[in-house]
Design a protein around this motif. Structure first.
Motif, PDB file in Angstrom:
ATOM      1  N   THR A  62       0.850  -1.188   0.000  1.00 11.09           N
ATOM      2  CA  THR A  62       0.000   0.000   0.000  1.00 11.09           C
ATOM      3  C   THR A  62       0.881   1.231   0.000  1.00 11.09           C
ATOM      4  O   THR A  62       1.912   1.286   0.674  1.00 11.09           O
ATOM      5  CB  THR A  62      -0.918   0.020   1.219  1.00 11.09           C
ATOM      6  OG1 THR A  62      -0.111  -0.043   2.400  1.00 11.09           O
ATOM      7  CG2 THR A  62      -1.873  -1.167   1.196  1.00 11.09           C
ATOM      8  N   ARG A  63       0.460   2.201  -0.733  1.00  5.64           N
ATOM      9  CA  ARG A  63       1.237   3.423  -0.851  1.00  5.64           C
ATOM     10  C   ARG A  63       0.460   4.539  -0.153  1.00  5.64           C
ATOM     11  O   ARG A  63      -0.681   4.820  -0.499  1.00  5.64           O
ATOM     12  CB  ARG A  63       1.434   3.773  -2.312  1.00  5.64           C
ATOM     13  CG  ARG A  63       2.259   4.983  -2.554  1.00  5.64           C
ATOM     14  CD  ARG A  63       2.452   5.169  -4.034  1.00  5.64           C
ATOM     15  NE  ARG A  63       3.194   6.390  -4.277  1.00  5.64           N
ATOM     16  CZ  ARG A  63       3.369   6.939  -5.444  1.00  5.64           C
ATOM     17  NH1 ARG A  63       2.843   6.364  -6.499  1.00  5.64           N
ATOM     18  NH2 ARG A  63       4.037   8.044  -5.575  1.00  5.64           N
ATOM     19  N   SER A  64       1.084   5.105   0.837  1.00  3.53           N
ATOM     20  CA  SER A  64       0.411   6.210   1.544  1.00  3.53           C
ATOM     21  C   SER A  64       1.077   7.524   1.128  1.00  3.53           C
ATOM     22  O   SER A  64       2.277   7.721   1.265  1.00  3.53           O
ATOM     23  CB  SER A  64       0.508   6.023   3.045  1.00  3.53           C
ATOM     24  OG  SER A  64       1.863   5.991   3.441  1.00  3.53           O
ATOM     25  N   ILE A  65       0.279   8.423   0.599  1.00  5.76           N
ATOM     26  CA  ILE A  65       0.767   9.714   0.148  1.00  5.76           C
ATOM     27  C   ILE A  65       0.249  10.758   1.117  1.00  5.76           C
ATOM     28  O   ILE A  65      -0.955  10.909   1.297  1.00  5.76           O
ATOM     29  CB  ILE A  65       0.286  10.006  -1.275  1.00  5.76           C
ATOM     30  CG1 ILE A  65       0.784   8.928  -2.239  1.00  5.76           C
ATOM     31  CG2 ILE A  65       0.734  11.401  -1.719  1.00  5.76           C
ATOM     32  CD1 ILE A  65       0.250   9.058  -3.635  1.00  5.76           C
ATOM     33  N   THR A  66       1.163  11.447   1.725  1.00  2.77           N
ATOM     34  CA  THR A  66       0.778  12.522   2.633  1.00  2.77           C
ATOM     35  C   THR A  66       1.283  13.847   2.080  1.00  2.77           C
ATOM     36  O   THR A  66       2.409  13.938   1.585  1.00  2.77           O
ATOM     37  CB  THR A  66       1.364  12.303   4.035  1.00  2.77           C
ATOM     38  OG1 THR A  66       2.793  12.197   3.916  1.00  2.77           O
ATOM     39  CG2 THR A  66       0.839  11.017   4.640  1.00  2.77           C
ATOM     40  N   GLN A  67       0.444  14.849   2.130  1.00  2.47           N
ATOM     41  CA  GLN A  67       0.852  16.156   1.652  1.00  2.47           C
ATOM     42  C   GLN A  67       1.395  16.973   2.821  1.00  2.47           C
ATOM     43  O   GLN A  67       0.874  16.939   3.930  1.00  2.47           O
ATOM     44  CB  GLN A  67      -0.339  16.873   1.028  1.00  2.47           C
ATOM     45  CG  GLN A  67      -0.828  16.211  -0.220  1.00  2.47           C
ATOM     46  CD  GLN A  67      -1.948  16.986  -0.867  1.00  2.47           C
ATOM     47  OE1 GLN A  67      -2.377  18.019  -0.343  1.00  2.47           O
ATOM     48  NE2 GLN A  67      -2.423  16.507  -2.005  1.00  2.47           N
TER      49      GLN A  67
END
Length: 68
Positions: A62-67
């Motif tokens: 799973t790829r978690s993208i946080t800004q």
């Protein structure tokens, strides 16, 4: 193609083992042949299951993208 190639390798190992069974035990030739075939089949079965499990893994990364 690689499943077929791996299966052919195990088949070749089984044939060589069965044909050379007289070198291992002269009095119990049939027993050695059965043991070679069962052993090669079990090794092939574990190889094919592990190979096929890697084709479609159950857990996906799973790829978690946080800004920021």
């Amino acid at each position: 193609m690689s499943i077929l190639l791996g299966t052919l390798c195990f088949l070749l190992i089984a044939i060589v083992g069965v044909l050379t069974s007289q070198l291992w035990a002269k009095s119990q030739n049939d027993l050695v042949r059965v043991l070679v075939m069962v052993g090669v089949f079990c090794c092939w079965m574990s190889w094919i299951l592990i190979y096929m499990a890697q084709m479609n893994p159950l857990l996906l990364p799973t790829r978690s993208i946080t800004q920021e």
